[in-house]
Design an enzyme around this catalytic site. Structure first.
Site, PDB file in Angstrom:
ATOM      1  N   ASP A 183     -20.675  -8.976  76.039  1.00 40.74           N
ATOM      2  CA  ASP A 183     -21.375  -9.788  76.271  1.00 40.74           C
ATOM      3  C   ASP A 183     -22.984  -8.608  75.421  1.00 40.74           C
ATOM      4  O   ASP A 183     -23.899  -8.216  76.985  1.00 40.74           O
ATOM      5  CB  ASP A 183     -21.904 -10.620  77.229  1.00 40.74           C
ATOM      6  CG  ASP A 183     -22.548 -11.294  76.910  1.00 40.74           C
ATOM      7  OD1 ASP A 183     -23.042 -11.913  75.818  1.00 40.74           O
ATOM      8  OD2 ASP A 183     -22.693 -12.498  78.014  1.00 40.74           O
ATOM      9  N   GLU A 221     -32.128 -13.619  76.953  1.00 40.89           N
ATOM     10  CA  GLU A 221     -31.556 -14.673  76.883  1.00 40.89           C
ATOM     11  C   GLU A 221     -29.907 -14.972  77.697  1.00 40.89           C
ATOM     12  O   GLU A 221     -29.999 -15.899  78.036  1.00 40.89           O
ATOM     13  CB  GLU A 221     -30.119 -14.364  75.610  1.00 40.89           C
ATOM     14  CG  GLU A 221     -29.540 -16.038  75.464  1.00 40.89           C
ATOM     15  CD  GLU A 221     -28.075 -15.199  76.331  1.00 40.89           C
ATOM     16  OE1 GLU A 221     -27.670 -17.069  75.737  1.00 40.89           O
ATOM     17  OE2 GLU A 221     -27.602 -14.852  76.686  1.00 40.89           O
ATOM     18  N   GLU A 222     -30.037 -13.854  78.464  1.00 44.89           N
ATOM     19  CA  GLU A 222     -28.803 -14.050  80.347  1.00 44.89           C
ATOM     20  C   GLU A 222     -30.455 -15.027  80.751  1.00 44.89           C
ATOM     21  O   GLU A 222     -29.807 -15.410  81.944  1.00 44.89           O
ATOM     22  CB  GLU A 222     -28.875 -12.974  80.209  1.00 44.89           C
ATOM     23  CG  GLU A 222     -28.031 -11.931  78.972  1.00 44.89           C
ATOM     24  CD  GLU A 222     -26.397 -12.491  79.288  1.00 44.89           C
ATOM     25  OE1 GLU A 222     -26.854 -13.870  80.003  1.00 44.89           O
ATOM     26  OE2 GLU A 222     -25.814 -12.145  79.419  1.00 44.89           O
TER      27      GLU A 222
END
Length: 461
Positions: A176, A208-209
């Site tokens: 990821d 994004e995280e």
């Protein structure tokens, strides 16, 4: 006589060494580049140390593949959210060397109130061949990772014999989401080599995280031209096409009490004692029907789930707690996020007033002077369920519970296909054992190539 004896001894030792190397090769064989290759021919290392031999050959496997070596380079660069500039710089250089035109898009930070803070430290990367700045097909993934950084490493199964596909690649971001980043780049390059008339764009975003600021920045910019007909998002899906994922609502609860000596608790009001029944009610909202005040479920996504991920309160055991705080993440299985917020607020208010009739519950932004005993602070990000296309033959189809950048990309135009796909499993992402095999990574590339080919067919028609 002595000379003859010495020659015989040297011959015997040489024969023993050859036999030892042959035995090691037989015991620990590895399929490299599609053919069985023993460790013979590797010089400068101890032939009796099979671990050294094995790691030497595993490293050779990685170095001999454009995909695997690119993936290694990406993972070796630390890129925890808000600190992605190093990996961004690497990608700019790499893509430029492959004849892509590369644009750098700076991404602001947000202060606690959501106000943007200008920054030139982190940036998205938008790349395309030549002057084709508005391609019909775009591949996109994120380049940030969660903490902590875990170094890149290779290992193999505990077996006398294993194939190159079995080599395990470990480290933060191996799954990821740097597996998808590497696969998408190679898939795009291979497509352009064969079909230069059908351009492909590459978009790699930050943050994004931690809320999706990178994708939302791209979405609101001139680069989001709306000329595309297919967007392929990368996330670990176990190489299945994702037909959709749950929505997201986040919120915090802050309870204001009154401090006092613990020997005389009636002189104060415990914020911890007040937040506990509230959290107990919140925790069951996904398990009770809407008719009874719960959150909705659906056949496609199952039930809505809640996670009380953080709680704190008080300063010492001998002080009645003045404040207690909790943070909750909700994965919506159905319905509108604003309706979900109403359900959540009512549940909190009902639980609070049941515990103490004169409790005042208010919605707050968390930064102003509180106007009630209990503040409900909803996060800036909220969206409903996200339905995604899964109409390409040859893939398993699934749904997932995690969030992605898909809802952060504003789509302009009709009949735009959105796909979500990638190698690796979410079950190891974010954990200390994040890893995938060489075989999984290479199979992921083949899946991306299939999706790109399908998108190219749409462009031709």
């Amino acid at each position: 006589m002595q000379k003859t004896y010495l020659l015989a001894l040297v011959s015997l030792l040489a024969s023993s060494l050859v036999e030892a190397r042959s035995t090691i090769a037989d015991q620990t064989r590895l399929d490299v580049g599609g053919s069985d290759e023993s460790f013979d021919g590797i010089d400068g290392i101890d032939p009796n140390n099979s671990n050294v031999l094995t790691h030497k050959l595993m490293d050779k496997v990685i170095a001999s593949s454009e995909l695997l070596s690119l993936h290694r380079s990406l993972v070796e660069i630390k890129s925890i959210s808000d600190n992605e500039q190093a990996v961004g710089g690497f990608l700019m250089d790499y893509l430029s060397s492959k004849n892509f035109t590369v644009e750098k898009q700076y991404v602001d930070y947000d202060d606690p109130t959501g106000k943007p803070i200008r920054s030139n430290r982190r940036f998205n990367i938008y790349a395309y061949p030549g002057d084709s700045a508005s391609p019909g097909i775009i591949l996109t993934s994120h380049i940030d990772t969660v903490p902590p950084f875990i170094p890149y490493s290779l290992s193999h199964p505990e077996s006398d014999s294993f194939k190159r596909d079995d080599i395990l690649i470990s480290g933060r971001g191996t799954v990821d989401d740097k597996a998808s980043v590497a696969c998408q780049i190679i898939a795009a390059m291979e497509h352009l080599e064969k079909h230069p008339d059908i351009p492909i764009g590459l978009l790699f975003v930050v943050s994004e995280e931690v809320g999706g600021k990178g994708m939302s920045t791209f979405s609101d910019s001139r680069l989001n031209s709306g000329t595309y007909h297919t967007i392929i998002f990368g996330e670990p899906t176990e190489r299945a096409l994702v037909a959709g994922h749950k929505g997201m609502v986040s919120f915090g609860i802050r309870v204001h009490g009154k401090p006092a000596h613990s020997g005389y608790p009636w002189l104060g009001r415990s914020a911890v004692s007040e937040i506990l029944p509230i959290l107990a009610e919140v925790d069951r909202l996904g398990d009770i029907p809407v008719s009874q005040g719960g959150l909705p479920s659906s056949e496609k996504y199952g039930r809505t789930t809640l996670n009380i991920g953080f709680m704190s309160g008080g300063v010492a055991a001998n002080v009645v707690p003045e404040q207690a705080v909790a943070k909750v993440a909700v994965r919506l299985a159905a319905g509108d996020p604003e309706d979900a917020k109403d359900i959540i607020f009512r549940a909190i208010r009902n639980a609070a007033t049941k515990h103490r009739k004169d409790a005042t519950v208010v919605i707050s932004n968390g930064h102003e002077q509180p106007k009630g005993d209990i503040e409900v602070i909803f996060g800036l990000e909220a969206y409903g369920v996200v339905d995604i296309d899964a109409d390409v033959d040859g893939f398993n189809v699934t749904t997932v519970n995690y969030g992605t950048d898909v809802p952060h990309w504003k789509i302009y135009g009709d009949n735009v296909k959105r796909y979500l796909y990638g190698p690796g499993t979410i079950f190891v992402a974010h954990g200390k054992d994040e890893a995938l095999t060489v075989g999984e990574l290479e199979a992921g590339l083949e899946g991306y190539k299939t999706l790109v080919a399908k998108a190219a067919e749409r462009e031709r028609t």
